[in-house]
Design a protein around this motif. Structure first.
Motif, PDB file in Angstrom:
ATOM      1  N   GLN A  17       0.820  -1.220   0.000  1.00 39.56           N
ATOM      2  CA  GLN A  17       0.000   0.000   0.000  1.00 39.56           C
ATOM      3  C   GLN A  17       0.847   1.260   0.000  1.00 39.56           C
ATOM      4  OE1 GLN A  17      -3.369  -0.144   2.767  1.00 39.56           O
ATOM      5  NE2 GLN A  17      -2.929  -2.294   3.048  1.00 39.56           N
ATOM      6  N   ILE A  18       2.143   1.115   0.085  1.00 37.33           N
ATOM      7  CA  ILE A  18       3.011   2.289   0.024  1.00 37.33           C
ATOM      8  C   ILE A  18       2.982   2.829  -1.405  1.00 37.33           C
ATOM      9  CG2 ILE A  18       5.318   3.189   0.367  1.00 37.33           C
ATOM     10  CD1 ILE A  18       5.879   0.801   2.195  1.00 37.33           C
ATOM     11  N   PRO A  19       2.547   4.078  -1.571  1.00 35.17           N
ATOM     12  CA  PRO A  19       2.446   4.658  -2.910  1.00 35.17           C
ATOM     13  C   PRO A  19       3.817   4.884  -3.533  1.00 35.17           C
ATOM     14  CG  PRO A  19       2.047   6.346  -1.240  1.00 35.17           C
ATOM     15  CD  PRO A  19       2.186   5.040  -0.514  1.00 35.17           C
ATOM     16  N   LYS A  20       3.831   4.857  -4.842  1.00 33.18           N
ATOM     17  CA  LYS A  20       5.066   5.104  -5.573  1.00 33.18           C
ATOM     18  C   LYS A  20       5.613   6.493  -5.246  1.00 33.18           C
ATOM     19  CE  LYS A  20       6.701   5.738 -10.286  1.00 33.18           C
ATOM     20  NZ  LYS A  20       6.300   5.822 -11.695  1.00 33.18           N
ATOM     21  N   GLY A  21       6.907   6.569  -5.079  1.00 28.48           N
ATOM     22  CA  GLY A  21       7.532   7.851  -4.773  1.00 28.48           C
ATOM     23  C   GLY A  21       7.544   8.149  -3.283  1.00 28.48           C
ATOM     24  N   PRO A  53       6.844  -4.164  -2.998  1.00 27.54           N
ATOM     25  CA  PRO A  53       7.812  -3.064  -3.141  1.00 27.54           C
ATOM     26  C   PRO A  53       8.682  -2.920  -1.903  1.00 27.54           C
ATOM     27  CG  PRO A  53       5.642  -2.171  -2.641  1.00 27.54           C
ATOM     28  CD  PRO A  53       5.466  -3.665  -2.794  1.00 27.54           C
ATOM     29  N   TRP A  54       9.437  -3.938  -1.621  1.00 25.99           N
ATOM     30  CA  TRP A  54      10.290  -3.960  -0.426  1.00 25.99           C
ATOM     31  C   TRP A  54      11.290  -2.802  -0.422  1.00 25.99           C
ATOM     32  CZ3 TRP A  54      15.367  -4.250  -1.808  1.00 25.99           C
ATOM     33  CH2 TRP A  54      15.649  -4.728  -3.095  1.00 25.99           C
ATOM     34  N   HIS A  55      11.599  -2.296  -1.606  1.00 25.58           N
ATOM     35  CA  HIS A  55      12.597  -1.230  -1.701  1.00 25.58           C
ATOM     36  C   HIS A  55      12.087   0.074  -1.113  1.00 25.58           C
ATOM     37  CE1 HIS A  55      10.217  -1.336  -5.451  1.00 25.58           C
ATOM     38  NE2 HIS A  55      10.217  -0.039  -5.323  1.00 25.58           N
ATOM     39  N   ARG A  56      10.750   0.143  -0.870  1.00 26.22           N
ATOM     40  CA  ARG A  56      10.187   1.361  -0.284  1.00 26.22           C
ATOM     41  C   ARG A  56      10.253   1.321   1.235  1.00 26.22           C
ATOM     42  NH1 ARG A  56       5.070   1.114  -4.321  1.00 26.22           N
ATOM     43  NH2 ARG A  56       6.160   1.753  -6.184  1.00 26.22           N
ATOM     44  N   VAL A  57      10.821   0.283   1.783  1.00 24.25           N
ATOM     45  CA  VAL A  57      10.956   0.163   3.236  1.00 24.25           C
ATOM     46  C   VAL A  57      12.403   0.422   3.630  1.00 24.25           C
ATOM     47  CG1 VAL A  57      10.607  -1.318   5.219  1.00 24.25           C
ATOM     48  CG2 VAL A  57       9.125  -1.548   3.223  1.00 24.25           C
ATOM     49  N   ILE A  58      12.601   1.456   4.443  1.00 23.87           N
ATOM     50  CA  ILE A  58      13.952   1.821   4.875  1.00 23.87           C
ATOM     51  C   ILE A  58      13.982   2.002   6.383  1.00 23.87           C
ATOM     52  CG2 ILE A  58      14.472   2.917   2.678  1.00 23.87           C
ATOM     53  CD1 ILE A  58      13.846   5.569   3.911  1.00 23.87           C
ATOM     54  N   ASN A  59      15.151   2.256   6.949  1.00 24.25           N
ATOM     55  CA  ASN A  59      15.245   2.388   8.399  1.00 24.25           C
ATOM     56  C   ASN A  59      14.936   3.815   8.859  1.00 24.25           C
ATOM     57  OD1 ASN A  59      17.516   3.927   7.941  1.00 24.25           O
ATOM     58  ND2 ASN A  59      18.887   2.203   8.223  1.00 24.25           N
ATOM     59  N   SER A  60      14.911   3.994  10.151  1.00 22.17           N
ATOM     60  CA  SER A  60      14.481   5.268  10.742  1.00 22.17           C
ATOM     61  C   SER A  60      15.432   6.412  10.418  1.00 22.17           C
ATOM     62  CB  SER A  60      14.354   5.128  12.250  1.00 22.17           C
ATOM     63  OG  SER A  60      15.622   4.883  12.799  1.00 22.17           O
ATOM     64  N   LYS A  61      16.641   6.100  10.005  1.00 25.96           N
ATOM     65  CA  LYS A  61      17.610   7.136   9.673  1.00 25.96           C
ATOM     66  C   LYS A  61      17.438   7.627   8.243  1.00 25.96           C
ATOM     67  CE  LYS A  61      20.963   5.234  12.895  1.00 25.96           C
ATOM     68  NZ  LYS A  61      20.110   4.076  13.253  1.00 25.96           N
ATOM     69  N   GLY A  62      16.488   7.023   7.545  1.00 25.52           N
ATOM     70  CA  GLY A  62      16.270   7.426   6.161  1.00 25.52           C
ATOM     71  C   GLY A  62      17.285   6.823   5.221  1.00 25.52           C
ATOM     72  N   ARG A  77      18.368   1.459  -3.805  1.00 21.83           N
ATOM     73  CA  ARG A  77      18.510   2.891  -4.057  1.00 21.83           C
ATOM     74  C   ARG A  77      18.137   3.242  -5.497  1.00 21.83           C
ATOM     75  NH1 ARG A  77      23.349   7.138  -2.701  1.00 21.83           N
ATOM     76  NH2 ARG A  77      22.794   8.646  -4.296  1.00 21.83           N
ATOM     77  N   VAL A  78      18.544   2.420  -6.420  1.00 26.89           N
ATOM     78  CA  VAL A  78      18.239   2.660  -7.830  1.00 26.89           C
ATOM     79  C   VAL A  78      16.731   2.614  -8.062  1.00 26.89           C
ATOM     80  CG1 VAL A  78      18.473   1.751 -10.162  1.00 26.89           C
ATOM     81  CG2 VAL A  78      20.449   1.801  -8.634  1.00 26.89           C
ATOM     82  N   LEU A  79      16.072   1.627  -7.462  1.00 27.80           N
ATOM     83  CA  LEU A  79      14.626   1.490  -7.616  1.00 27.80           C
ATOM     84  C   LEU A  79      13.908   2.718  -7.070  1.00 27.80           C
ATOM     85  CD1 LEU A  79      14.239  -2.260  -6.676  1.00 27.80           C
ATOM     86  CD2 LEU A  79      13.782  -1.218  -8.896  1.00 27.80           C
ATOM     87  N   LEU A  80      14.364   3.221  -5.942  1.00 29.46           N
ATOM     88  CA  LEU A  80      13.725   4.389  -5.342  1.00 29.46           C
ATOM     89  C   LEU A  80      13.943   5.639  -6.199  1.00 29.46           C
ATOM     90  CD1 LEU A  80      14.485   3.836  -1.571  1.00 29.46           C
ATOM     91  CD2 LEU A  80      12.286   3.710  -2.722  1.00 29.46           C
ATOM     92  N   GLU A  81      15.139   5.790  -6.710  1.00 25.76           N
ATOM     93  CA  GLU A  81      15.426   6.957  -7.548  1.00 25.76           C
ATOM     94  C   GLU A  81      14.575   6.910  -8.813  1.00 25.76           C
ATOM     95  OE1 GLU A  81      19.691   6.611  -7.889  1.00 25.76           O
ATOM     96  OE2 GLU A  81      19.940   8.272  -6.500  1.00 25.76           O
ATOM     97  N   ALA A  82      14.315   5.691  -9.289  1.00 24.46           N
ATOM     98  CA  ALA A  82      13.500   5.522 -10.498  1.00 24.46           C
ATOM     99  C   ALA A  82      12.057   5.928 -10.235  1.00 24.46           C
ATOM    100  CB  ALA A  82      13.563   4.064 -10.954  1.00 24.46           C
ATOM    101  N   LYS A  92      21.133   9.623   2.114  1.00 23.70           N
ATOM    102  CA  LYS A  92      19.940   9.544   2.955  1.00 23.70           C
ATOM    103  C   LYS A  92      18.732  10.140   2.236  1.00 23.70           C
ATOM    104  CE  LYS A  92      21.696  11.570   6.672  1.00 23.70           C
ATOM    105  NZ  LYS A  92      21.956  11.900   8.104  1.00 23.70           N
ATOM    106  N   VAL A  93      17.537   9.597   2.558  1.00 22.25           N
ATOM    107  CA  VAL A  93      16.299  10.101   1.974  1.00 22.25           C
ATOM    108  C   VAL A  93      15.723  11.179   2.890  1.00 22.25           C
ATOM    109  CG1 VAL A  93      13.945   9.499   1.321  1.00 22.25           C
ATOM    110  CG2 VAL A  93      15.813   7.909   0.874  1.00 22.25           C
TER     111      VAL A  93
END
Length: 108
Positions: A17-21, A53-62, A77-82, A92-93
């Motif tokens: 359910q995490i939206p793209k971007g 979309p596991w790549h949308r899950v990151i740690n608390s430090k971003g 990182r590449v998937l997120l930038e895309a 960091k995000v």
DNA sequence: TAAATGACTAACA
DNA sequence: GTGTTAGCCATTT
């Protein structure tokens, strides 16, 4: 195995359910499913689903968490930038802008 | 059954 | 700012 409907199923369902971007933190998901943050990380490591979309899950430090073995950290990182997520020079995000705000009304 | 594991987090030095 | 300690809890061995 996680016979049928397990805690992990809820985690994966939430991650979908995490939206793209946008990105979500482990602790955030853990709170929503009512478990500890390690279970979220463990759920990602198990990842029986390839449509999450596991790549949308990151740690608390971003930042993208270093995992055992492989270099999937780079792929994440590449998937997120895309998807439009930008990284700072420190890798960091900016959570203030990209952190997902779960819509509780649709989770009921 | 009991002990070990782990893509985390918060608190403290 | 970085480093260490303790708490966390389902899954796996």
């Amino acid at each position: 195995m996680a016979g049928g409907n397990s805690l992990y199923e809820r985690i994966y369902n939430l991650v979908r359910q995490i939206p793209k971007g946008k990105v979500a933190t482990y602790g955030q998901i853990a709170m929503l499913v009512g478990t500890g943050p390690r279970q979220v990380g463990y759920a990602m490591a198990a990842l029986p689903h390839d449509d999450v979309p596991w790549h949308r899950v990151i740690n608390s430090k971003g930042m993208v968490s270093p995992r055992t073995g492989g270099d999937g950290e780079i792929i994440q990182r590449v998937l997120l930038e895309a998807e439009g997520v930008t990284f700072s020079l420190s890798g960091k995000v900016n959570l203030r802008e990209f952190l997902w705000e779960p819509d509780l009304t649709s989770l009921v």
